[in-house]
Write a protein that holds these residues in place. Structure first.
Motif, PDB file in Angstrom:
ATOM      1  N   SER A 244       6.414 -18.057   3.509  1.00  0.00           N
ATOM      2  CA  SER A 244       6.193 -16.922   2.612  1.00  0.00           C
ATOM      3  C   SER A 244       7.082 -15.772   3.066  1.00  0.00           C
ATOM      4  CB  SER A 244       4.716 -16.509   2.626  1.00  0.00           C
ATOM      5  OG  SER A 244       4.504 -15.373   1.811  1.00  0.00           O
ATOM      6  N   LEU A 245       8.186 -15.571   2.378  1.00  0.00           N
ATOM      7  CA  LEU A 245       9.137 -14.502   2.681  1.00  0.00           C
ATOM      8  C   LEU A 245       9.600 -13.908   1.359  1.00  0.00           C
ATOM      9  CD1 LEU A 245      10.613 -13.188   5.150  1.00  0.00           C
ATOM     10  CD2 LEU A 245      12.541 -14.672   4.607  1.00  0.00           C
ATOM     11  N   LYS A 246       9.154 -12.685   1.074  1.00  0.00           N
ATOM     12  CA  LYS A 246       9.435 -12.048  -0.208  1.00  0.00           C
ATOM     13  C   LYS A 246      10.182 -10.735   0.019  1.00  0.00           C
ATOM     14  CE  LYS A 246       5.283 -13.993  -2.375  1.00  0.00           C
ATOM     15  NZ  LYS A 246       6.029 -14.971  -3.208  1.00  0.00           N
ATOM     16  N   ALA A 247      11.102 -10.441  -0.886  1.00  0.00           N
ATOM     17  CA  ALA A 247      11.887  -9.207  -0.814  1.00  0.00           C
ATOM     18  C   ALA A 247      11.483  -8.303  -1.972  1.00  0.00           C
ATOM     19  CB  ALA A 247      13.386  -9.517  -0.892  1.00  0.00           C
ATOM     20  N   TYR A 248      11.319  -7.012  -1.667  1.00  0.00           N
ATOM     21  CA  TYR A 248      10.895  -6.036  -2.672  1.00  0.00           C
ATOM     22  C   TYR A 248      11.794  -4.801  -2.602  1.00  0.00           C
ATOM     23  CZ  TYR A 248       6.540  -8.667  -3.246  1.00  0.00           C
ATOM     24  OH  TYR A 248       5.614  -9.646  -3.504  1.00  0.00           O
ATOM     25  N   ARG A 249      11.876  -4.134  -3.736  1.00  0.00           N
ATOM     26  CA  ARG A 249      12.522  -2.835  -3.852  1.00  0.00           C
ATOM     27  C   ARG A 249      11.715  -1.971  -4.819  1.00  0.00           C
ATOM     28  NH1 ARG A 249      17.738  -1.400  -3.232  1.00  0.00           N
ATOM     29  NH2 ARG A 249      17.811  -0.600  -5.366  1.00  0.00           N
ATOM     30  N   LEU A 250      11.792  -0.666  -4.637  1.00  0.00           N
ATOM     31  CA  LEU A 250      11.156   0.239  -5.589  1.00  0.00           C
ATOM     32  C   LEU A 250      11.996   0.310  -6.855  1.00  0.00           C
ATOM     33  CD1 LEU A 250      10.023   3.269  -3.377  1.00  0.00           C
ATOM     34  CD2 LEU A 250       8.596   1.455  -4.322  1.00  0.00           C
ATOM     35  N   SER A 251      11.337   0.282  -7.996  1.00  0.00           N
ATOM     36  CA  SER A 251      12.049   0.393  -9.266  1.00  0.00           C
ATOM     37  C   SER A 251      12.584   1.811  -9.453  1.00  0.00           C
ATOM     38  CB  SER A 251      11.123   0.012 -10.420  1.00  0.00           C
ATOM     39  OG  SER A 251      10.027   0.917 -10.488  1.00  0.00           O
TER      40      SER A 251
ATOM     41  N   ASN B 184       0.842  -1.187   0.000  1.00  0.00           N
ATOM     42  CA  ASN B 184       0.000   0.000   0.000  1.00  0.00           C
ATOM     43  C   ASN B 184       0.882   1.243   0.000  1.00  0.00           C
ATOM     44  OD1 ASN B 184       0.989   0.010   2.636  1.00  0.00           O
ATOM     45  ND2 ASN B 184      -0.860  -0.916   3.467  1.00  0.00           N
ATOM     46  N   ARG B 185       0.237   2.397   0.174  1.00  0.00           N
ATOM     47  CA  ARG B 185       0.943   3.678   0.124  1.00  0.00           C
ATOM     48  C   ARG B 185       1.982   3.779   1.251  1.00  0.00           C
ATOM     49  NH1 ARG B 185      -0.212   9.103  -1.576  1.00  0.00           N
ATOM     50  NH2 ARG B 185      -2.106   8.332  -2.571  1.00  0.00           N
ATOM     51  N   THR B 186       1.652   3.288   2.448  1.00  0.00           N
ATOM     52  CA  THR B 186       2.582   3.372   3.574  1.00  0.00           C
ATOM     53  C   THR B 186       3.867   2.611   3.274  1.00  0.00           C
ATOM     54  OG1 THR B 186       0.717   3.544   5.102  1.00  0.00           O
ATOM     55  CG2 THR B 186       2.842   2.970   6.037  1.00  0.00           C
ATOM     56  N   LEU B 187       3.740   1.434   2.675  1.00  0.00           N
ATOM     57  CA  LEU B 187       4.935   0.654   2.340  1.00  0.00           C
ATOM     58  C   LEU B 187       5.787   1.376   1.307  1.00  0.00           C
ATOM     59  CD1 LEU B 187       5.392  -3.081   2.028  1.00  0.00           C
ATOM     60  CD2 LEU B 187       5.890  -1.771  -0.025  1.00  0.00           C
ATOM     61  N   VAL B 188       5.150   1.978   0.301  1.00  0.00           N
ATOM     62  CA  VAL B 188       5.902   2.687  -0.738  1.00  0.00           C
ATOM     63  C   VAL B 188       6.646   3.880  -0.140  1.00  0.00           C
ATOM     64  CG1 VAL B 188       5.670   4.057  -2.841  1.00  0.00           C
ATOM     65  CG2 VAL B 188       4.406   1.928  -2.601  1.00  0.00           C
TER      66      VAL B 188
ATOM     67  N   HIS C 219       1.598  -0.670 -12.991  1.00  0.00           N
ATOM     68  CA  HIS C 219       1.600  -1.342 -11.683  1.00  0.00           C
ATOM     69  C   HIS C 219       2.685  -2.411 -11.594  1.00  0.00           C
ATOM     70  CE1 HIS C 219      -0.200  -5.159 -13.093  1.00  0.00           C
ATOM     71  NE2 HIS C 219      -0.878  -4.401 -13.939  1.00  0.00           N
ATOM     72  N   SER C 220       3.014  -3.026 -12.719  1.00  0.00           N
ATOM     73  CA  SER C 220       4.051  -4.065 -12.700  1.00  0.00           C
ATOM     74  C   SER C 220       5.447  -3.499 -12.535  1.00  0.00           C
ATOM     75  CB  SER C 220       3.978  -4.885 -13.990  1.00  0.00           C
ATOM     76  OG  SER C 220       4.188  -4.053 -15.129  1.00  0.00           O
ATOM     77  N   GLU C 221       5.609  -2.187 -12.717  1.00  0.00           N
ATOM     78  CA  GLU C 221       6.927  -1.563 -12.620  1.00  0.00           C
ATOM     79  C   GLU C 221       7.108  -0.783 -11.324  1.00  0.00           C
ATOM     80  OE1 GLU C 221       6.961   0.884 -16.035  1.00  0.00           O
ATOM     81  OE2 GLU C 221       7.209  -0.754 -17.466  1.00  0.00           O
ATOM     82  N   MET C 222       6.143  -0.845 -10.412  1.00  0.00           N
ATOM     83  CA  MET C 222       6.264  -0.116  -9.154  1.00  0.00           C
ATOM     84  C   MET C 222       7.262  -0.789  -8.216  1.00  0.00           C
ATOM     85  SD  MET C 222       4.585   2.716  -8.710  1.00  0.00           S
ATOM     86  CE  MET C 222       4.461   2.745  -6.937  1.00  0.00           C
ATOM     87  N   LEU C 223       7.049  -2.069  -7.960  1.00  0.00           N
ATOM     88  CA  LEU C 223       7.893  -2.820  -7.039  1.00  0.00           C
ATOM     89  C   LEU C 223       8.589  -3.954  -7.772  1.00  0.00           C
ATOM     90  CD1 LEU C 223       5.501  -3.082  -3.955  1.00  0.00           C
ATOM     91  CD2 LEU C 223       7.563  -1.690  -4.111  1.00  0.00           C
TER      92      LEU C 223
ATOM     93  N   GLU D  73      11.953   7.699  -9.106  1.00  0.00           N
ATOM     94  CA  GLU D  73      11.879   9.011  -9.760  1.00  0.00           C
ATOM     95  C   GLU D  73      10.506   9.639  -9.565  1.00  0.00           C
ATOM     96  OE1 GLU D  73      12.394  10.986 -14.233  1.00  0.00           O
ATOM     97  OE2 GLU D  73      12.745   8.845 -13.903  1.00  0.00           O
ATOM     98  N   MET D  74       9.473   8.831  -9.616  1.00  0.00           N
ATOM     99  CA  MET D  74       8.114   9.343  -9.418  1.00  0.00           C
ATOM    100  C   MET D  74       7.930   9.872  -8.003  1.00  0.00           C
ATOM    101  SD  MET D  74       4.551   7.213  -9.756  1.00  0.00           S
ATOM    102  CE  MET D  74       5.087   6.105  -8.445  1.00  0.00           C
ATOM    103  N   CYS D  75       8.418   9.126  -6.997  1.00  0.00           N
ATOM    104  CA  CYS D  75       8.266   9.570  -5.607  1.00  0.00           C
ATOM    105  C   CYS D  75       9.178  10.747  -5.296  1.00  0.00           C
ATOM    106  CB  CYS D  75       8.570   8.410  -4.661  1.00  0.00           C
ATOM    107  SG  CYS D  75       7.450   7.003  -4.803  1.00  0.00           S
ATOM    108  N   ARG D  76      10.321  10.809  -5.941  1.00  0.00           N
ATOM    109  CA  ARG D  76      11.272  11.886  -5.662  1.00  0.00           C
ATOM    110  C   ARG D  76      10.793  13.215  -6.218  1.00  0.00           C
ATOM    111  NH1 ARG D  76      15.066   9.911  -8.256  1.00  0.00           N
ATOM    112  NH2 ARG D  76      15.976   8.627  -6.603  1.00  0.00           N
TER     113      ARG D  76
END
Length: 338
Positions: free
Chosen positions: A151-158, A118-122, A183-187, A163-166
């Protein structure tokens, strides 16, 4: 925010770009995360903690060797934020004193079937990743783990999401179209590998010899039907949320069309008044300032992107559960025919 306090406590800022290709997690870290979720995961809030380890720039790998939990926050946010930062600084100082890896490489959080995307995680991951380029977030699902599937998954922002958040937190339609972000390019999901030392492997072998024979397992049991039902219900809820978000955007488009119509009517009215005044020989009036008309505010499209990411994940999980059940059904039919 816990993310801001953790980054401030780390005192480590790396500006160079770093591409993470895989994440290596020690088995002790996995056990600590599971224990933390079992002890404090009974409430509605998700449990969180900080990840410590090393960054292997040669192999483009993040090695997570230790972690410690983040305590729950109180009602007084500012005072609690300062206490949280002091707690994290003290924890990393103690780790350094006992010669344990104390470099902050990310954070972890409990989740329930991808509901934490969700938004908080981003926003939290953006805070970490902006200061520490190699930081990752581990999402642990205790419900699926209880069912026998870790279930243990690792994520990073693309890079596009960073650039969008910055540049902007408005996430308007025009800005997203300019960046061409879906949406597929967010995380970005990073492969996770659980690592154990040789001594731990020897210990596991010794324990396997001492333990009695495991109970027989019914491999043809369709135990995934309950999980599949929960997944489908969450998928339906996410689709309903997408419908509500689409309704808000449709309302915004109608407001924009109404605003443009008001602007055109105002300009045409002033032109008619000036034409009438010119026929009488009077001086024309100044053009009306259409900027005084209130412009409709575009709703944020970030929630829509994240809902699309959740729906994509729910579909992948449903396909996995369904494929397992179908394989068991065909295998059971073949055994019955024989």
């Amino acid at each position: 925010m816990a993310a801001s306090a953790a980054v401030a406590a780390s005192g480590t800022v790396k500006e160079e770009s770093f591409k993470v290709e895989n994440v290596q997690v020690d088995g002790l870290v996995v056990l600590k995360i599971i224990q933390h979720c079992e002890q404090e995961g009974g409430g509605p809030e998700a449990v969180q903690g900080n990840l410590l380890g090393l960054v292997d720039e040669v192999n483009k790998r993040v090695e997570i060797t230790n972690c410690f939990p983040t305590p729950h926050r109180g009602d007084e946010e500012e005072e609690d934020s300062g206490q949280l930062q002091e707690y994290q600084i003290e924890m990393m100082r103690l780790m350094r004193e006992v010669n344990v890896d104390h470099m902050l490489v990310g954070w972890y959080q409990s989740t329930f079937v991808r509901s934490s995307i969700n938004r908080t995680l981003v926003e939290s991951q953006f805070t970490y990743q902006k200061a520490i380029k190699a930081s990752v977030v581990l999402l642990y699902d205790p419900v699926q783990t209880v069912q026998g599937c870790l279930s243990l998954k690792a994520y990073r922002l693309s890079e596009a999401a960073m650039e969008m958040c910055r540049d902007s937190w408005e996430y308007s339609v025009d800005y997203l179209n300019k960046l061409d972000v879906t949406h597929s390019e967010m995380l970005e999901e990073i492969p996770v590998k659980i690592h154990n030392s040789h001594l731990v492997k020897v210990l596991l072998c010794e324990l396997s010899r001492k333990d009695p024979e495991p109970e027989p397992v019914d491999f043809l049991s369709l135990g995934t039907s309950v999980e599949l039902e929960k997944n489908v219900r969450l998928l339906m809820s996410a689709i309903d949320d997408v419908g509500g978000d689409a309704g808000k955007f449709s309302n915004y488009q109608r407001q924009v069309a109404r605003h443009q119509q008001q602007v055109q009517q105002s300009l045409q009215k002033r032109q008619q008044e000036n034409a009438h005044r010119a026929s009488r020989g009077d001086a024309p009036l100044q053009e009306e300032d259409v900027s005084k008309l209130k412009v409709p505010q575009c709703p944020s499209r970030l929630d829509s992107l994240l809902l699309g990411k959740q729906i994509s994940g729910y579909c992948q999980d449903a396909r996995q559960f369904a494929s397992q059940s179908l394989a068991k059904l065909f295998l059971a039919r073949a055994l019955q025919d024989q």
